[in-house]
Write a protein that holds these residues in place. Structure first.
Motif, short mmCIF file in Angstrom:
data_model
loop_
_atom_site.label_atom_id
_atom_site.label_comp_id
_atom_site.label_asym_id
_atom_site.label_seq_id
_atom_site.Cartn_x
_atom_site.Cartn_y
_atom_site.Cartn_z
N ILE B 109 0.89 -1.16 0.00
CA ILE B 109 0.00 0.00 0.00
C ILE B 109 0.93 1.21 0.00
N ARG B 110 0.94 1.95 -1.08
CA ARG B 110 1.90 3.05 -1.20
C ARG B 110 1.26 4.37 -0.80
N LEU B 111 1.92 5.04 0.17
CA LEU B 111 1.38 6.28 0.73
C LEU B 111 2.54 7.19 1.13
N PRO B 112 2.30 8.50 1.14
CA PRO B 112 3.31 9.37 1.74
C PRO B 112 3.07 9.42 3.25
N PHE B 113 3.93 8.86 4.04
CA PHE B 113 3.71 8.90 5.49
C PHE B 113 5.04 8.86 6.22
N ASN B 114 5.05 9.39 7.45
CA ASN B 114 6.26 9.29 8.25
C ASN B 114 5.95 8.96 9.70
N GLY B 115 4.69 8.64 9.99
CA GLY B 115 4.33 8.37 11.38
C GLY B 115 4.08 6.90 11.63
N GLU B 116 3.29 6.64 12.66
CA GLU B 116 3.05 5.26 13.07
C GLU B 116 1.80 4.70 12.41
N ILE B 117 1.60 3.39 12.58
CA ILE B 117 0.35 2.77 12.13
C ILE B 117 -0.27 2.05 13.32
N ALA B 118 -1.58 1.85 13.26
CA ALA B 118 -2.26 1.12 14.34
C ALA B 118 -3.49 0.46 13.75
N SER B 119 -3.81 -0.71 14.31
CA SER B 119 -4.98 -1.44 13.84
C SER B 119 -6.11 -1.25 14.85
N THR B 120 -7.34 -1.16 14.35
CA THR B 120 -8.47 -1.15 15.27
C THR B 120 -8.57 -2.54 15.90
N LEU B 121 -9.27 -2.62 17.03
CA LEU B 121 -9.33 -3.89 17.75
C LEU B 121 -10.02 -4.99 16.96
N ASP B 122 -10.97 -4.60 16.11
CA ASP B 122 -11.67 -5.62 15.33
C ASP B 122 -10.88 -5.99 14.08
N GLY B 123 -9.74 -5.35 13.86
CA GLY B 123 -8.89 -5.69 12.73
C GLY B 123 -9.42 -5.24 11.38
N ARG B 124 -10.52 -4.47 11.38
CA ARG B 124 -11.11 -4.09 10.10
C ARG B 124 -10.42 -2.89 9.46
#
Lengths: 173, 412
Positions: B109-124
Motif C-alpha cells: 500500500i503506497r502512501l506518503p507517510f512518516n508516522g506510526e500505524i495502528a490497527s483497530t481492535l476488530d482488525g477491520r
C-alpha cells in the motif's frame, strides 16, 4: 523535530564534543560526528521519543569514540613534556599556552579517561549520567576521572602533590 | 571543583569555542546512511541465506485470536502490516501486508507517510499517520480511504481498548485528537502539557482512563468518556515509557533513572524504583508480577510486588523493544548495535536467562501473533518470521520496503 532541524540546532555543540573526544583531530571528529548522526538518523523516531535527542547523540558519540580507539590498532601514545612548547604558541599569552598544552595532554589520555573528562567538564554531565552514557559503573567513572585528572596534572604541573585520595599515575616527563 | 578542574574546563571551552561542523553535514550523513544500508543489506543476505538453508522452518497457519465477547470477527485472516516510510520524504513509503497463513507479502500500500500505524481492535481498519493527517485503510481491500485531517499534526496513534476511539498526537503539539472509529471523524482536541516530543500513551484495560506521558516530568490522566484531561501527576524527570499492569491498578512510568509506580485509583505516585541505566523499553508479564526493563546492553526484571530490581540479563546492544508471549513464558528483546545489527534475543521468564540471539537485520521491530506461535521481526528491507516454540527463524520475506521499518502491527 525533523532530523535536519536537529542537525542545524545541535551540530555545533556536538561537533565540539567530538573534537575534544578525537583529540582535536578535525577529520576524526567529523567522521565521529557523522557516524553518531547516521546512527541517530536510522532510529530517528525512537531518538525523538527518548525526549532528549542531543543527550542521545552525545551518548552515541562518547561510545563510538571509545569503540573506535578500542578497535583500532594500538596507537603509540604521544609523549608530552612540559617544556616541549608548541613553537606557534611561544608568542601567545600564558593562558592560551596552557590551554593548548592541556588540550594536547588530554589527547594523550586513554580514550575512556578522555571521554569521562570531556563529558564531565565540557558537557557538564554528573558522574551518574556519565556512567549511564558510557554503560559502566559509577565507580569506574570516578576512578577514570580521578586517574585522568591526576595524569593531566602530572603532565601540566610536574612536582605538585595530587589532592588526598587521588592516585598519582606515571609521569610522562 | 578544584582550581585545576576549573582551568581544564575553561581550556576545553576555549579550545573549541569557534569550531564549526562542515556545512553539508546532513548530506554527508545521508550519504553515509546509504552506504551503511547497502552494506547491511549485503551482510544480511549472506547471513540469512545460510540460516534459511540450515534451519528451514515452516510457519503454520495461525487462527483467529478469540476476541472480546460480542465483537465482530475480523473480515479477513490475521495479517501482519509492516510500515516502511520512504527515507526520502518526497517519495512514497510502503505498508506491506503479509499473510500469517502463507507468509507471503501482498501488494504494497503506497502512501506518503512518516508516522506510526495502528490497527483497530476488530482488525477491520488500519490507521496510518502521515504527519498531517490519518489515513484509514480497510483491511478487507487494503485500499486507503479519505484522509482525516488533524490540525495539530499526526505522528503517533494509540487505540483505546474499548475499540471505539483512536488517539492521535503530533510533534511539537500539546493536543491529542480523538478519532471516532465508527465514523472516522476527529473530535475536539484534548490539550495537555506533553513537551515538544510525541509522548507515550497507555490505557487501563477497561479503556476508561488513558495516561499520557510527558517529557517535562508529568503523567496526565485522561477520562476517555468525556475526553478531558485530569490533573497532571508530577514525577520529576522526563517520562519516556508507560506500562500498565493487567489488573489496571498501577501505571509504571519510566524516566531517566527511575521507574515510578502510579496508583490508578488515586492517581498518586509511589516511591521511585532506581534503575542503573536509562530505560529504553518496558513490558509487563501477563500475570502482572514482573516488569522487564530494556536498556543499553541489558534487560532487567523488576518485581511489581516488592519493587525489587533483579540482576540485569545481558543483551548484546541497545534494547529497542520488548515483547512478551501471551503465555508469559518468554520475553523477546529486540536490540541493535554497530557490531551486530538487529537481533532478537529470547529471555526465559522462569529462569531469567537469555537464549541465543536470532539475527534479523538492522533496526528491528517486533510483534507477536495473538496466538503466540510466531514472532515477526521487521528489519531493513525484510521481515523474518520466528517460531516461538523453537526460536528458529523461518524463510525471510524479502524486498518488502524502502529503508528501515517504522512499525509492525498484527491485526487480530
Amino acid at each position: 523535530m525533523s532530523f535536519e532541524e536537529f542537525v542545524q540546532a545541535c551540530s555545533p555543540r556536538l561537533f565540539r564534543t567530538a573534537l575534544l573526544l578525537a583529540g582535536q583531530d578535525r577529520a576524526a571528529a567529523e567522521d565521529l560526528l557523522q557516524l553518531a548522526l547516521e546512527r541517530a538518523y536510522r532510529h530517528w523516531a525512537r531518538v525523538c521519543r527518548s525526549g532528549d535527542p542531543e543527550r542521545y547523540v552525545e551518548r552515541i558519540l562518547a561510545n563510538a569514540s571509545n569503540d573506535r580507539w578500542r578497535r583500532a590498532a594500538r596507537r603509540p601514545e604521544r609523549q608530552l613534556r612540559p617544556g616541549e612548547a608548541d613553537p606557534l604558541a611561544q608568542d601567545q599569552s600564558d593562558a592560551v599556552a596552557e590551554r593548548d598544552f592541556l588540550m594536547r595532554a588530554l589527547a594523550t589520555l586513554p580514550p575512556r579517561q578522555r571521554a569521562v573528562l570531556v563529558l564531565r567538564y565540557f558537557n557538564d554531565l554528573s558522574e551518574a549520567e556519565i556512567a549511564d552514557a558510557l554503560g559502566c559503573s559509577l565507580g569506574t567513572v570516578k576512578s577514570q576521572a580521578s586517574r585522568g585528572l591526576a595524569r593531566l596534572r602530572d603532565i601540566a604541573e610536574p612536582g605538585t602533590e595530587p589532592p588526598a585520595g587521588q592516585m598519582r599515575r606515571r609521569s610522562l616527563s | 571543583m578544584t582550581d585545576f578542574e576549573r582551568r581544564l574546563r575553561a581550556a576545553m571551552e576555549s579550545a573549541v569555542a569557534n569550531k564549526q561542523p562542515p556545512g553539508n553535514l546532513v548530506q554527508q550523513v545521508r550519504r553515509r546512511h546509504r552506504r551503511h544500508t547497502a552494506r547491511v543489506a549485503m551482510a544480511g543476505t549472506a547471513a540469512v541465506a545460510v540460516v534459511a538453508v540450515l534451519v528451514p522452518v515452516g510457519i503454520g497457519a495461525v487462527g483467529h485470536a478469540p476476541g472480546p465477547a460480542g465483537r465482530h470477527r475480523p473480515p479477513t485472516a490475521p495479517t501482519v502490516y509492516v510500515a516502511y516510510p520512504n527515507p526520502n520524504p518526497s517519495k512514497l513509503g510502503a505498508i506491506i501486508p503479509i499473510s500469517i497463513a502463507t507468509n507471503r507479502p501482498g501488494k504494497p500500500i503506497r502512501l506518503p507517510f512518516n508516522g506510526e500505524i495502528a490497527s483497530t481492535l476488530d482488525g477491520r481498519t488500519l490507521y496510518v499517520a502521515t504527519g498531517k493527517a490519518v489515513i484509514p485503510i480497510k483491511t478487507a481491500t487494503n485500499k486507503p480511504g479519505k484522509p482525516i485531517h488533524i490540525g495539530s499534526g499526526a505522528f503517533s496513534i494509540d487505540m483505546n481498548p474499548n475499540g471505539k476511539t483512536a488517539y492521535v498526537t503530533g510533534i511539537f503539539s500539546r493536543a491529542i485528537t480523538p478519532i471516532n472509529i465508527a465514523t472516522s471523524t476527529p473530535g475536539k482536541p484534548i490539550h495537555v502539557s506533553i513537551g515538544v516530543f510525541p509522548a507515550v500513551m497507555a490505557f487501563t484495560p477497561d479503556g476508561k482512563t488513558a495516561y499520557i506521558s510527558t517529557t517535562d516530568g508529568t503523567v496526565t490522566p485522561i477520562n476517555t468518556a468525556t475526553n478531558t484531561a485530569g490533573k497532571p501527576i508530577h514525577i520529576g524527570t522526563g517520562i519516556f515509557h508507560l506500562a500498565i499492569t493487567p489488573d489496571g491498578k498501577t501505571v509504571y512510568a519510566a524516566g531517566v533513572h527511575t521507574i515510578t509506580p502510579i496508583s490508578t485509583a488515586t492517581n498518586t505516585p509511589g516511591k521511585p524504583i532506581f534503575v542503573r541505566r536509562p530505560p529504553s523499553a518496558m513490558a509487563i508479564t501477563p500475570d502482572g508480577k514482573t516488569i522487564y526493563v530494556g536498556s543499553q546492553f541489558a534487560v532487567t526484571p523488576v518485581s511489581t510486588a516488592t519493587n525489587k530490581v533483579g540482576k540485569p540479563i545481558h543483551i548484546g546492544g541497545g534494547v529497542l523493544e520488548t515483547a512478551i508471549t501471551p503465555d508469559g513464558k518468554t520475553v523477546y528483546v529486540a536490540s541493535d548495535d554497530e557490531g551486530s545489527p538487529g537481533t532478537v534475543t529470547p529471555v526465559s521468564t522462569a529462569t531469567n536467562t537469555a537464549g541465543r540471539p536470532i539475527h534479523v537485520g538492522a533496526s528491528v521491530e517486533i510483534a507477536i501473533t495473538p496466538d503466540g506461535k510466531t514472532l515477526y521481526g521487521a528489519a531493513l528491507n525484510k521481515v523474518v518470521p520466528i517460531s516461538t516454540a523453537t526460536n528458529t527463524p523461518g524463510k525471510p520475506i524479502r524486498h518488502v520496503g524502502p529503508g528501515y521499518p517504522r512499525e509492525i502491527v498484527i491485526t487480530p
